[in-house]
Write a protein that holds these residues in place. Structure first.
Motif, mmCIF file in Angstrom:
data_model
loop_
_atom_site.group_PDB
_atom_site.id
_atom_site.type_symbol
_atom_site.label_atom_id
_atom_site.label_comp_id
_atom_site.label_asym_id
_atom_site.label_seq_id
_atom_site.Cartn_x
_atom_site.Cartn_y
_atom_site.Cartn_z
ATOM 1 N N SER A 152 0.816 -1.216 0.000
ATOM 2 C CA SER A 152 0.000 0.000 0.000
ATOM 3 C C SER A 152 0.849 1.265 0.000
ATOM 4 N N THR A 153 2.056 1.199 0.558
ATOM 5 C CA THR A 153 2.911 2.388 0.594
ATOM 6 C C THR A 153 3.434 2.761 -0.786
ATOM 7 N N GLN A 157 -0.729 8.012 -1.642
ATOM 8 C CA GLN A 157 -1.556 8.028 -0.442
ATOM 9 C C GLN A 157 -2.722 9.001 -0.545
ATOM 10 N N ILE A 176 -4.211 -4.752 1.262
ATOM 11 C CA ILE A 176 -3.361 -3.709 0.686
ATOM 12 C C ILE A 176 -4.139 -2.411 0.506
ATOM 13 N N VAL A 177 -5.240 -2.477 -0.219
ATOM 14 C CA VAL A 177 -5.945 -1.247 -0.581
ATOM 15 C C VAL A 177 -6.727 -0.651 0.584
ATOM 16 N N GLU A 178 -7.054 -1.441 1.598
ATOM 17 C CA GLU A 178 -7.806 -0.893 2.718
ATOM 18 C C GLU A 178 -6.995 0.106 3.540
ATOM 19 N N LYS A 179 -5.681 0.130 3.311
ATOM 20 C CA LYS A 179 -4.808 1.039 4.062
ATOM 21 C C LYS A 179 -4.669 2.405 3.392
ATOM 22 N N LEU A 180 -5.230 2.565 2.200
ATOM 23 C CA LEU A 180 -5.143 3.862 1.525
ATOM 24 C C LEU A 180 -6.064 4.847 2.246
#
Length: 278
Positions: A152-153, A157, A176-180
């Motif tokens: 995700s990094t 962001q 992965i995408v839930e951390k955006l």
């Protein structure tokens, strides 16, 4: 009277080409072979179903370009000099297969807002883009990451809309995408992994979730996930996940699988809370 826009369809004549040097918009459709001159005043280049023979050499001269749209084109290579296009806001390469990966210099364009790629994506942590809102990525790019999403990094962001065509992805993309942190719209097409999971505190701002050509056996939604989700669509599942009934903001859910029973417990819970199911 001065005209700042040219459109070409099925042909491209050298004399016409010479007259385009001061144009601000060029549209080309089904042009078998075209060359670009030094177009320093160009703001919009929109070409489809065509071949641009000298693209990598000419594009860096278009220093005022705002919108670059090359759909279903061939022989396209993005040069590192594309980073000189400091005013570029949109790059749309849908159905255009690049001859090389997207250069890192693209991600250093601070004005970039909308990116649509069919391949060649290789992310970088050093990108300077702060305005990127829409990212559209198709299958072939994931081969670089062994058929899974990058961390995700490595995504911008500030991203608000993410569209993934991911039928080759084997691992659950949600962790992965839930951390955006700014993501508002997520469209996921083609994922057919066995499970999918949204963890507590995941997707803090997501409001719309579209799942198409989508088949998974189990979808786990932990308490606290998706707190702002108001719309979901195209859920091809025989049984809805229990966690959907706990989402506080869900107002509408579109179901495409006729096998979901009217007696499904989650369906009853959602209707009881005023959620529209169709």
């Amino acid at each position: 009277m001065t005209f700042y826009r040219n459109s070409f369809h099925h042909f491209f004549d050298d004399k016409i080409l010479q007259a385009t040097a001061y144009k601000r918009t060029i549209l080309g459709f089904s042009v078998p072979s075209m060359f670009l001159l030094k177009l320093k005043f160009l703001r919009v280049l929109h070409v489809e179903n065509s071949t641009i023979n000298n693209f990598s050499m000419a594009i860096s001269e278009c220093i005022h370009l705002r919108h670059l749209i090359l759909r279903n084109c061939v022989s396209v290579r993005l040069p590192p000099s594309i980073g000189k296009l400091l005013y570029l806001q949109t790059i749309d390469l849908r159905r255009t297969i690049l001859e090389s990966i997207v250069p890192e210099s693209l991600w250093n364009i601070a004005s970039l807002k909308h990116v649509y790629l069919s391949g060649g994506f290789y992310p970088t942590r050093n990108g300077k883009q702060k305005e990127l809102r829409t990212f559209h990525l198709e299958t072939s790019s994931f081969n670089y990451f062994r058929n899974k999403l990058p961390g995700s990094t490595l995504f911008p962001q500030c991203l608000r809309q993410l569209y993934l065509f991911a039928n080759v992805i084997k691992e659950d993309p949600m962790p992965i995408v839930e951390k955006l942190p700014c993501l508002v719209v997520l469209s996921l097409s083609g994922y057919q992994g066995r499970t999918m999971s949204c963890s507590a505190q995941g997707f803090p701002r997501l409001q719309r979730l579209d799942l198409s050509v989508f088949y998974t056996e189990e979808w786990i939604i932990e308490t606290g996930a998706l707190p702002r989700l108001s719309f979901g669509s195209s859920l091809n599942m025989r049984k809805l996940p229990d966690g959907l009934g706990q989402l506080p903001s869900l107002k509408e859910l579109v179901l495409k699988d006729p096998l979901i029973s009217e007696d499904d417990i989650t369906c009853k819970d959602l209707r009881g809370k005023g959620c529209k199911l169709r």
